[in-house]
Design a protein around this motif. Structure first.
Motif, PDB file in Angstrom:
ATOM      1  N   SER A   1      -4.610  -0.682  -4.898  1.00 27.86           N
ATOM      2  CA  SER A   1      -4.775   0.417  -5.851  1.00 27.86           C
ATOM      3  C   SER A   1      -5.676   1.517  -5.311  1.00 27.86           C
ATOM      4  O   SER A   1      -5.513   2.684  -5.669  1.00 27.86           O
ATOM      5  CB  SER A   1      -5.335  -0.119  -7.164  1.00 27.86           C
ATOM      6  OG  SER A   1      -6.576  -0.763  -6.946  1.00 27.86           O
ATOM      7  N   SER A   2      -6.632   1.176  -4.434  1.00 29.11           N
ATOM      8  CA  SER A   2      -7.537   2.189  -3.883  1.00 29.11           C
ATOM      9  C   SER A   2      -7.706   2.015  -2.381  1.00 29.11           C
ATOM     10  O   SER A   2      -8.709   2.441  -1.808  1.00 29.11           O
ATOM     11  CB  SER A   2      -8.905   2.117  -4.572  1.00 29.11           C
ATOM     12  OG  SER A   2      -9.494   0.854  -4.368  1.00 29.11           O
ATOM     13  N   SER A   3      -6.714   1.405  -1.726  1.00 28.57           N
ATOM     14  CA  SER A   3      -6.839   1.142  -0.296  1.00 28.57           C
ATOM     15  C   SER A   3      -5.474   1.140   0.383  1.00 28.57           C
ATOM     16  O   SER A   3      -4.442   0.981  -0.257  1.00 28.57           O
ATOM     17  CB  SER A   3      -7.522  -0.208  -0.058  1.00 28.57           C
ATOM     18  OG  SER A   3      -6.689  -1.262  -0.504  1.00 28.57           O
ATOM     19  N   ILE A   4      -5.499   1.342   1.696  1.00 31.75           N
ATOM     20  CA  ILE A   4      -4.308   1.186   2.537  1.00 31.75           C
ATOM     21  C   ILE A   4      -4.733   0.438   3.791  1.00 31.75           C
ATOM     22  O   ILE A   4      -5.546   0.926   4.573  1.00 31.75           O
ATOM     23  CB  ILE A   4      -3.698   2.542   2.956  1.00 31.75           C
ATOM     24  CG1 ILE A   4      -3.355   3.414   1.754  1.00 31.75           C
ATOM     25  CG2 ILE A   4      -2.455   2.309   3.821  1.00 31.75           C
ATOM     26  CD1 ILE A   4      -2.923   4.824   2.147  1.00 31.75           C
ATOM     27  N   LYS A   5      -4.196  -0.764   3.973  1.00 25.73           N
ATOM     28  CA  LYS A   5      -4.376  -1.488   5.222  1.00 25.73           C
ATOM     29  C   LYS A   5      -3.166  -1.175   6.097  1.00 25.73           C
ATOM     30  O   LYS A   5      -2.029  -1.182   5.617  1.00 25.73           O
ATOM     31  CB  LYS A   5      -4.473  -2.993   4.957  1.00 25.73           C
ATOM     32  CG  LYS A   5      -4.742  -3.831   6.199  1.00 25.73           C
ATOM     33  CD  LYS A   5      -4.800  -5.313   5.838  1.00 25.73           C
ATOM     34  CE  LYS A   5      -5.029  -6.166   7.081  1.00 25.73           C
ATOM     35  NZ  LYS A   5      -5.010  -7.623   6.773  1.00 25.73           N
ATOM     36  N   PHE A   6      -3.390  -0.862   7.366  1.00 26.75           N
ATOM     37  CA  PHE A   6      -2.268  -0.449   8.213  1.00 26.75           C
ATOM     38  C   PHE A   6      -2.396  -1.035   9.612  1.00 26.75           C
ATOM     39  O   PHE A   6      -3.487  -1.390  10.076  1.00 26.75           O
ATOM     40  CB  PHE A   6      -2.179   1.081   8.292  1.00 26.75           C
ATOM     41  CG  PHE A   6      -3.414   1.740   8.857  1.00 26.75           C
ATOM     42  CD1 PHE A   6      -3.571   1.938  10.222  1.00 26.75           C
ATOM     43  CD2 PHE A   6      -4.431   2.155   8.012  1.00 26.75           C
ATOM     44  CE1 PHE A   6      -4.712   2.536  10.736  1.00 26.75           C
ATOM     45  CE2 PHE A   6      -5.579   2.761   8.513  1.00 26.75           C
ATOM     46  CZ  PHE A   6      -5.720   2.957   9.876  1.00 26.75           C
ATOM     47  N   ALA A   7      -1.237  -1.164  10.277  1.00 25.84           N
ATOM     48  CA  ALA A   7      -1.194  -1.630  11.663  1.00 25.84           C
ATOM     49  C   ALA A   7       0.034  -1.040  12.333  1.00 25.84           C
ATOM     50  O   ALA A   7       1.120  -1.012  11.746  1.00 25.84           O
ATOM     51  CB  ALA A   7      -1.150  -3.150  11.720  1.00 25.84           C
TER      52      ALA A   7
ATOM     53  N   ASN B   1       1.604  -1.058  -4.554  1.00 25.98           N
ATOM     54  CA  ASN B   1       2.593  -1.061  -3.477  1.00 25.98           C
ATOM     55  C   ASN B   1       3.548   0.113  -3.624  1.00 25.98           C
ATOM     56  O   ASN B   1       3.885   0.798  -2.647  1.00 25.98           O
ATOM     57  CB  ASN B   1       3.389  -2.363  -3.479  1.00 25.98           C
ATOM     58  CG  ASN B   1       2.560  -3.615  -3.287  1.00 25.98           C
ATOM     59  OD1 ASN B   1       2.960  -4.697  -3.720  1.00 25.98           O
ATOM     60  ND2 ASN B   1       1.403  -3.517  -2.653  1.00 25.98           N
ATOM     61  N   LEU B   2       3.986   0.361  -4.855  1.00 19.11           N
ATOM     62  CA  LEU B   2       4.919   1.454  -5.121  1.00 19.11           C
ATOM     63  C   LEU B   2       4.281   2.804  -4.841  1.00 19.11           C
ATOM     64  O   LEU B   2       4.924   3.706  -4.267  1.00 19.11           O
ATOM     65  CB  LEU B   2       5.381   1.367  -6.578  1.00 19.11           C
ATOM     66  CG  LEU B   2       6.607   2.170  -6.992  1.00 19.11           C
ATOM     67  CD1 LEU B   2       7.813   1.804  -6.139  1.00 19.11           C
ATOM     68  CD2 LEU B   2       6.914   1.935  -8.469  1.00 19.11           C
ATOM     69  N   GLN B   3       3.017   2.945  -5.224  1.00 15.86           N
ATOM     70  CA  GLN B   3       2.293   4.193  -4.965  1.00 15.86           C
ATOM     71  C   GLN B   3       2.235   4.477  -3.466  1.00 15.86           C
ATOM     72  O   GLN B   3       2.434   5.615  -3.014  1.00 15.86           O
ATOM     73  CB  GLN B   3       0.885   4.080  -5.543  1.00 15.86           C
ATOM     74  CG  GLN B   3       0.085   5.378  -5.525  1.00 15.86           C
ATOM     75  CD  GLN B   3      -1.265   5.218  -6.213  1.00 15.86           C
ATOM     76  OE1 GLN B   3      -1.666   4.110  -6.575  1.00 15.86           O
ATOM     77  NE2 GLN B   3      -1.977   6.307  -6.386  1.00 15.86           N
ATOM     78  N   GLY B   4       1.987   3.433  -2.677  1.00 16.99           N
ATOM     79  CA  GLY B   4       1.935   3.603  -1.227  1.00 16.99           C
ATOM     80  C   GLY B   4       3.285   3.969  -0.639  1.00 16.99           C
ATOM     81  O   GLY B   4       3.373   4.808   0.267  1.00 16.99           O
ATOM     82  N   ILE B   5       4.355   3.341  -1.150  1.00 17.74           N
ATOM     83  CA  ILE B   5       5.691   3.661  -0.656  1.00 17.74           C
ATOM     84  C   ILE B   5       6.041   5.113  -0.947  1.00 17.74           C
ATOM     85  O   ILE B   5       6.554   5.840  -0.077  1.00 17.74           O
ATOM     86  CB  ILE B   5       6.730   2.717  -1.296  1.00 17.74           C
ATOM     87  CG1 ILE B   5       6.542   1.287  -0.786  1.00 17.74           C
ATOM     88  CG2 ILE B   5       8.148   3.196  -1.002  1.00 17.74           C
ATOM     89  CD1 ILE B   5       7.379   0.258  -1.523  1.00 17.74           C
ATOM     90  N   GLU B   6       5.772   5.548  -2.176  1.00 22.48           N
ATOM     91  CA  GLU B   6       6.095   6.929  -2.553  1.00 22.48           C
ATOM     92  C   GLU B   6       5.295   7.925  -1.728  1.00 22.48           C
ATOM     93  O   GLU B   6       5.817   8.973  -1.315  1.00 22.48           O
ATOM     94  CB  GLU B   6       5.847   7.122  -4.042  1.00 22.48           C
ATOM     95  CG  GLU B   6       6.866   6.365  -4.906  1.00 22.48           C
ATOM     96  CD  GLU B   6       6.512   6.345  -6.380  1.00 22.48           C
ATOM     97  OE1 GLU B   6       5.333   6.614  -6.711  1.00 22.48           O
ATOM     98  OE2 GLU B   6       7.409   6.046  -7.203  1.00 22.48           O
ATOM     99  N   ALA B   7       4.036   7.597  -1.445  1.00 22.84           N
ATOM    100  CA  ALA B   7       3.223   8.479  -0.602  1.00 22.84           C
ATOM    101  C   ALA B   7       3.770   8.520   0.818  1.00 22.84           C
ATOM    102  O   ALA B   7       3.849   9.593   1.440  1.00 22.84           O
ATOM    103  CB  ALA B   7       1.771   7.999  -0.601  1.00 22.84           C
TER     104      ALA B   7
END
Length: 395
Positions: free
Chosen positions: A13-19, A123-129
């Protein structure tokens, strides 16, 4: 053909973990975390090789954080980014494997949010972004629940009126599927067995914990259920409790559902039992110093884990090995030792020296000679998501 690069994104909700994962390399090319999004303290941190860096991004939302991340990803990928794989917690019964994201998939992820209200909306918020920032890249959703869609009905149904299942989707779904699939595949490779002719008990142990019975590459039972609260003792989650605990707390203490949910999800588990911490490393240190709460928390954690593994064995026609993975499973020789000590009926026994050696990313067999196989297998969910994403891209 040049090796391909996949950006793996796991949004909270307030983070993005990425690799950033290259198909020909085991380690991530670039990895990091954007956290405290939406606040003045929002920050982007990343690591490439041994080099670490960070950038303050005050009040950035998911889209702004991804926009800051984009040039760094492109540079690390040598300008060649081939797709994005998104971790999605809940796919309901609709998704049995990863899939390319389109409008229908977005709608289905949103519909499953009622089953994972803390996870799917994020998860949906991240996909849309990501779709807004990377409109021309193929994007794939990989679901935590998909691997467990092979559970037979006698394993996934609750003993509740059928209408609750047919109309509300109330059943056992299971989670950590990407990890259970990855480590059971790796174990088959390590043991020289065909994955489609192998049987494993898997213990994924981190802040969230679950067990799984994997037969011939398919999940046949798992400890988590409708939500990730069912099953094992976890960092702050209680795992299994008497189903009538809600009613008891409401009657005796006047607690409402949000208060009880907070208790079971955020104030229980290792943290609640120990009165100290949800971090197993801290608890092991405290145990050595005689802390009674830490000692009890570890004992309960290991006993309940052993009970679950023994229960999962009901699904197996034979046992090719017991697998430990996740932050605790890969690093706590104490937890592995105490858990296996409860499983003498399955003839499991550890080699103490081998068990002590398998920490900090070291994999291998840790069983005593003449006893069934026990393996420590480091998980790599990001790589599995990347592989699932690559499998859906055009050649």
């Amino acid at each position: 053909m040049a090796s391909r690069n996949i950006l793996v994104i796991n949004c909270g909700s307030s983070s993005i973990k990425f690799a950033l994962i290259n198909e020909d390399h085991g380690a991530a090319t670039l990895q990091g975390l954007a956290e405290r999004l939406g606040s003045p303290e929002a920050e982007l941190r990343w690591q490439q090789g041994d080099a670490k860096d960070s950038l303050m991004i005050p009040d950035a939302d998911h889209r702004a954080a991804l926009a800051q991340l984009l040039p760094r990803v492109q540079q690390a990928a040598g300008g060649a980014l081939h797709g994005i794989g998104h971790r999605v917690v809940h796919g309901g019964e609709q998704f049995t494997s990863a899939c390319r994201i389109d409008a229908a998939v977005l709608e289905a992820i949103g519909s499953a949010a009622v089953l994972a209200p803390l996870h799917n909306p994020a998860n949906l918020q991240g996909i849309e972004a990501a779709l807004a920032v990377f409109p021309d890249l193929p994007q794939v959703a990989v679901f935590d629940t998909a691997f467990h869609q092979s559970l037979p009905e006698h394993a996934f149904r609750y003993a509740l009126p059928e209408s609750l299942y047919r109309e509300q989707g109330i059943r056992r779904y299971g989670f950590h599927g990407t990890s259970h699939r990855y480590v059971s595949q790796r174990a088959a490779e390590m043991a020289g067995l065909a994955y489609d002719d192998s049987c494993w008990l898997v213990a994924h142990l981190g802040n969230g914990c679950s067990t799984c019975a994997v037969i011939n590459g398919q999940s046949r039972d798992t400890s988590m259920g409708l939500t990730p609260l069912e099953g094992l003792v976890m960092g702050t989650r209680s795992g299994d409790v008497d189903p009538n605990l809600h009613g008891h707390l409401a009657r005796t203490l006047g607690w409402d559902l949000p208060r009880i949910d907070r208790l079971l999800n955020h104030e229980s588990g290792l943290k609640g039992l120990s009165g100290l911490s949800n971090d197993m490393r801290s608890l092991e240190q405290a145990r050595e110093q005689g802390h009674a709460g830490a000692t009890l928390a570890i004992e309960v954690f290991c006993y309940r884990l052993a009970k679950s593994l023994a229960a999962m064995a009901c699904a197996l026609p034979r046992l090719d090995g017991l697998l430990f993975t996740g932050g605790i499973g890969e690093n706590s020789a104490l937890v592995r030792s105490k858990t296996v000590a409860h499983l003498q009926l399955l003839n499991l026994k550890l080699d103490p020296a081998a068990n002590a050696r398998c920490v900090r990313g070291v994999s291998g067999t840790i069983q005593a000679e003449g006893h069934p196989r026990i393996l420590v297998v480091p998980t790599n969910e990001e790589r599995q998501i990347a592989l699932d994403t690559l499998a859906l891209l055009p050649n």
